[in-house]
Design a protein around this motif. Structure first.
Motif, PDB file in Angstrom:
ATOM      1  N   LEU A  99      47.694  35.996  34.298  1.00 17.45           N
ATOM      2  CA  LEU A  99      47.299  35.223  35.472  1.00 17.45           C
ATOM      3  C   LEU A  99      47.661  33.751  35.331  1.00 17.45           C
ATOM      4  N   ASP A 100      47.574  33.217  34.107  1.00 21.56           N
ATOM      5  CA  ASP A 100      47.990  31.835  33.890  1.00 21.56           C
ATOM      6  C   ASP A 100      49.495  31.684  34.145  1.00 21.56           C
ATOM      7  N   PHE A 101      50.270  32.659  33.685  1.00 24.64           N
ATOM      8  CA  PHE A 101      51.721  32.628  33.901  1.00 24.64           C
ATOM      9  C   PHE A 101      52.050  32.638  35.392  1.00 24.64           C
ATOM     10  N   LEU A 102      51.400  33.529  36.142  1.00 30.89           N
ATOM     11  CA  LEU A 102      51.656  33.614  37.576  1.00 30.89           C
ATOM     12  C   LEU A 102      51.245  32.328  38.285  1.00 30.89           C
ATOM     13  N   ALA A 103      50.110  31.749  37.875  1.00 33.88           N
ATOM     14  CA  ALA A 103      49.643  30.514  38.495  1.00 33.88           C
ATOM     15  C   ALA A 103      50.587  29.356  38.202  1.00 33.88           C
ATOM     16  N   GLU A 104      51.049  29.254  36.965  1.00 38.95           N
ATOM     17  CA  GLU A 104      51.957  28.171  36.599  1.00 38.95           C
ATOM     18  C   GLU A 104      53.305  28.329  37.306  1.00 38.95           C
ATOM     19  N   ARG A 105      53.757  29.570  37.429  1.00 37.58           N
ATOM     20  CA  ARG A 105      55.017  29.808  38.150  1.00 37.58           C
ATOM     21  C   ARG A 105      54.875  29.411  39.609  1.00 37.58           C
ATOM     22  N   ALA A 106      53.753  29.752  40.217  1.00 43.49           N
ATOM     23  CA  ALA A 106      53.509  29.375  41.612  1.00 43.49           C
ATOM     24  C   ALA A 106      53.452  27.861  41.762  1.00 43.49           C
ATOM     25  N   ALA A 163      40.999  48.338  38.172  1.00 42.48           N
ATOM     26  CA  ALA A 163      40.818  47.020  37.568  1.00 42.48           C
ATOM     27  C   ALA A 163      42.057  46.155  37.802  1.00 42.48           C
ATOM     28  N   GLY A 164      43.242  46.758  37.668  1.00 46.36           N
ATOM     29  CA  GLY A 164      44.472  46.019  37.935  1.00 46.36           C
ATOM     30  C   GLY A 164      44.560  45.569  39.377  1.00 46.36           C
ATOM     31  N   ALA A 168      44.857  41.732  40.691  1.00 44.34           N
ATOM     32  CA  ALA A 168      45.969  41.326  41.550  1.00 44.34           C
ATOM     33  C   ALA A 168      45.454  40.769  42.867  1.00 44.34           C
ATOM     34  N   ALA A 169      44.469  41.450  43.467  1.00 44.31           N
ATOM     35  CA  ALA A 169      43.929  40.993  44.749  1.00 44.31           C
ATOM     36  C   ALA A 169      43.234  39.643  44.598  1.00 44.31           C
ATOM     37  N   THR A 170      42.531  39.470  43.493  1.00 51.18           N
ATOM     38  CA  THR A 170      41.859  38.198  43.244  1.00 51.18           C
ATOM     39  C   THR A 170      42.876  37.076  43.122  1.00 51.18           C
ATOM     40  N   TYR A 171      43.913  37.311  42.340  1.00 54.82           N
ATOM     41  CA  TYR A 171      44.954  36.292  42.163  1.00 54.82           C
ATOM     42  C   TYR A 171      45.612  35.940  43.500  1.00 54.82           C
ATOM     43  N   LEU A 172      45.991  36.946  44.268  1.00 58.99           N
ATOM     44  CA  LEU A 172      46.682  36.697  45.532  1.00 58.99           C
ATOM     45  C   LEU A 172      45.785  35.967  46.529  1.00 58.99           C
ATOM     46  N   SER A 173      44.494  36.292  46.521  1.00 56.94           N
ATOM     47  CA  SER A 173      43.557  35.597  47.411  1.00 56.94           C
ATOM     48  C   SER A 173      43.438  34.127  47.040  1.00 56.94           C
ATOM     49  N   ILE A 174      43.404  33.850  45.738  1.00 59.61           N
ATOM     50  CA  ILE A 174      43.316  32.469  45.283  1.00 59.61           C
ATOM     51  C   ILE A 174      44.575  31.698  45.659  1.00 59.61           C
ATOM     52  N   LEU A 195      39.129  35.048  36.517  1.00 61.63           N
ATOM     53  CA  LEU A 195      39.303  36.026  35.444  1.00 61.63           C
ATOM     54  C   LEU A 195      38.039  36.122  34.601  1.00 61.63           C
ATOM     55  N   ASP A 196      37.385  35.000  34.360  1.00 65.72           N
ATOM     56  CA  ASP A 196      36.132  35.020  33.604  1.00 65.72           C
ATOM     57  C   ASP A 196      35.084  35.854  34.328  1.00 65.72           C
ATOM     58  N   VAL A 197      35.039  35.749  35.653  1.00 68.14           N
ATOM     59  CA  VAL A 197      34.084  36.541  36.441  1.00 68.14           C
ATOM     60  C   VAL A 197      34.412  38.027  36.328  1.00 68.14           C
ATOM     61  N   VAL A 198      35.708  38.365  36.421  1.00 67.50           N
ATOM     62  CA  VAL A 198      36.111  39.772  36.340  1.00 67.50           C
ATOM     63  C   VAL A 198      35.773  40.344  34.968  1.00 67.50           C
ATOM     64  N   LEU A 199      36.043  39.581  33.909  1.00 70.72           N
ATOM     65  CA  LEU A 199      35.818  40.089  32.557  1.00 70.72           C
ATOM     66  C   LEU A 199      34.345  40.082  32.159  1.00 70.72           C
ATOM     67  N   ASN A 200      33.590  39.088  32.629  1.00 67.94           N
ATOM     68  CA  ASN A 200      32.219  38.922  32.153  1.00 67.94           C
ATOM     69  C   ASN A 200      31.144  39.114  33.212  1.00 67.94           C
ATOM     70  N   GLY A 201      31.539  39.176  34.482  1.00 67.79           N
ATOM     71  CA  GLY A 201      30.576  39.406  35.542  1.00 67.79           C
ATOM     72  C   GLY A 201      29.880  38.144  36.009  1.00 67.79           C
ATOM     73  N   LEU A 202      29.111  38.289  37.081  1.00 66.49           N
ATOM     74  CA  LEU A 202      28.367  37.169  37.656  1.00 66.49           C
ATOM     75  C   LEU A 202      26.947  37.074  37.113  1.00 66.49           C
ATOM     76  N   VAL A 203      26.433  38.194  36.658  1.00 68.91           N
ATOM     77  CA  VAL A 203      25.040  38.213  36.200  1.00 68.91           C
ATOM     78  C   VAL A 203      24.920  37.494  34.875  1.00 68.91           C
ATOM     79  N   HIS A 204      23.952  36.601  34.749  1.00 66.78           N
ATOM     80  CA  HIS A 204      23.720  35.877  33.508  1.00 66.78           C
ATOM     81  C   HIS A 204      23.360  36.870  32.410  1.00 66.78           C
ATOM     82  N   ARG A 205      23.880  36.663  31.215  1.00 66.55           N
ATOM     83  CA  ARG A 205      23.646  37.597  30.124  1.00 66.55           C
ATOM     84  C   ARG A 205      22.163  37.861  29.875  1.00 66.55           C
TER      85      ARG A 205
END
Length: 211
Positions: A99-106, A163-164, A168-174, A195-205
Motif C-alpha cells: 500500500l505504501d508503494f501504491l500511494a507513493e506511485r500515485a 481480505a485482499g 484494495a477497496a480501502t486503498y482505492l477509496s482513499i 492498513l493499521d485498522v484492517v490489521l488491528n481493528g477499531l476496537v481498543h485492545r
C-alpha cells in the motif's frame, strides 16, 4: 493474474519488447494530451499522431480511448507484483509495503491519477472495466494474506481474497478522496492508518475481552 507471487515472468523477447514500447508510447502520449487539453478534446488520431503510430496500431493495443484510463492501474499492479517478488518478508510487512508503494506511485503521478479517477467516475464503461481489472490487485494482496495465514502470522478463517478485496477497496477509496481534496491530505499517512485498522481493528485492545 495467478494468486501466487513466487514465479517471476519469463523475459520478453524482442518482438514483445517492441510491442510493449509501442503500448507505453501510446499511453504516455495520451496522458500528455489529456492533461494539456482535457480527455474529451483529444481524439484517437491526436494520440496516434503524438505517438507516431498508425491508427490501426492503436486498436491493436487499446479497443477504445476509454481503455487508456485503466492502464495506470494495470501498470501499478504489475510493478507491485515485481516488487513483492524481490525478497521474502512477513505478510504484514509486505501488505504495508504494497500500500505504501501504491500511494507513493500515485503521489509521483498525481496529475495523471487525478485525471484518471475523475474520468473513470464519469464514464460507466470505464468504471466497470476498472472494477474488473482491480481483481488482479485483489488476487495479489490476497496471496500475501494467504501466505501470512499459512505461516501463522495472520488469522486463519478469513477468506484471503475477501481480505485482499477489503484492502484494495480501502486503498482505492482513499485515493479517490485524495484526488478530490487536492490540498492538505497526506495520502501516505491515510493509507498507513487504514492498513493499521484492517490489521488491528477499531476496537481498543482492552475492550476486546469484554465483548
Amino acid at each position: 493474474m495467478s494468486e501466487s507471487i513466487e514465479a517471476a515472468p519469463a523475459p520478453l523477447g524482442r518482438r514483445a519488447r517492441k510491442k510493449e514500447r509501442t503500448r507505453r508510447d501510446l499511453y504516455d502520449a495520451a496522458m500528455r494530451l489529456f492533461l494539456a487539453r482535457g480527455f474529451d478534446a483529444v481524439t484517437i488520431d491526436d494520440i496516434c499522431h503524438a505517438a507516431d503510430v498508425a491508427r490501426a496500431t492503436f486498436f491493436l493495443h487499446f479497443p477504445t480511448k476509454d481503455a487508456l484510463l485503466v492502464e495506470y492501474g494495470e501498470r501499478a499492479t504489475e510493478e507491485l507484483a515485481a516488487r513483492l517478488r524481490e525478497r521474502r518478508r512477513s505478510a504484514a510487512t509486505d501488505l504495508r509495503l504494497a500500500l505504501d508503494f501504491l500511494a507513493e506511485r500515485a503521489r509521483r503521478h498525481a496529475e495523471v491519477v487525478r485525471l484518471t479517477v475523475r474520468e473513470i467516475m464519469a464514464r460507466p464503461a470505464a468504471l466497470a472495466e476498472t472494477t474488473e481489472r482491480t481483481r488482479d490487485l485483489v488476487q495479489l494482496l490476497g496471496a500475501v494474506v494467504r501466505r501470512g495465514q499459512a505461516a501463522g502470522e495472520l488469522r486463519r478463517g478469513v477468506d484471503p481474497v475477501l481480505a485482499g478485496a477489503m484492502l484494495a477497496a480501502t486503498y482505492l477509496s482513499i485515493v479517490a478522496e485524495w484526488t478530490r481534496r487536492r490540498q492538505g491530505f497526506d495520502l501516505r499517512a491515510a493509507v498507513d492508518q487504514a492498513l493499521d485498522v484492517v490489521l488491528n481493528g477499531l476496537v481498543h485492545r482492552r475492550q476486546r475481552g469484554k465483548r
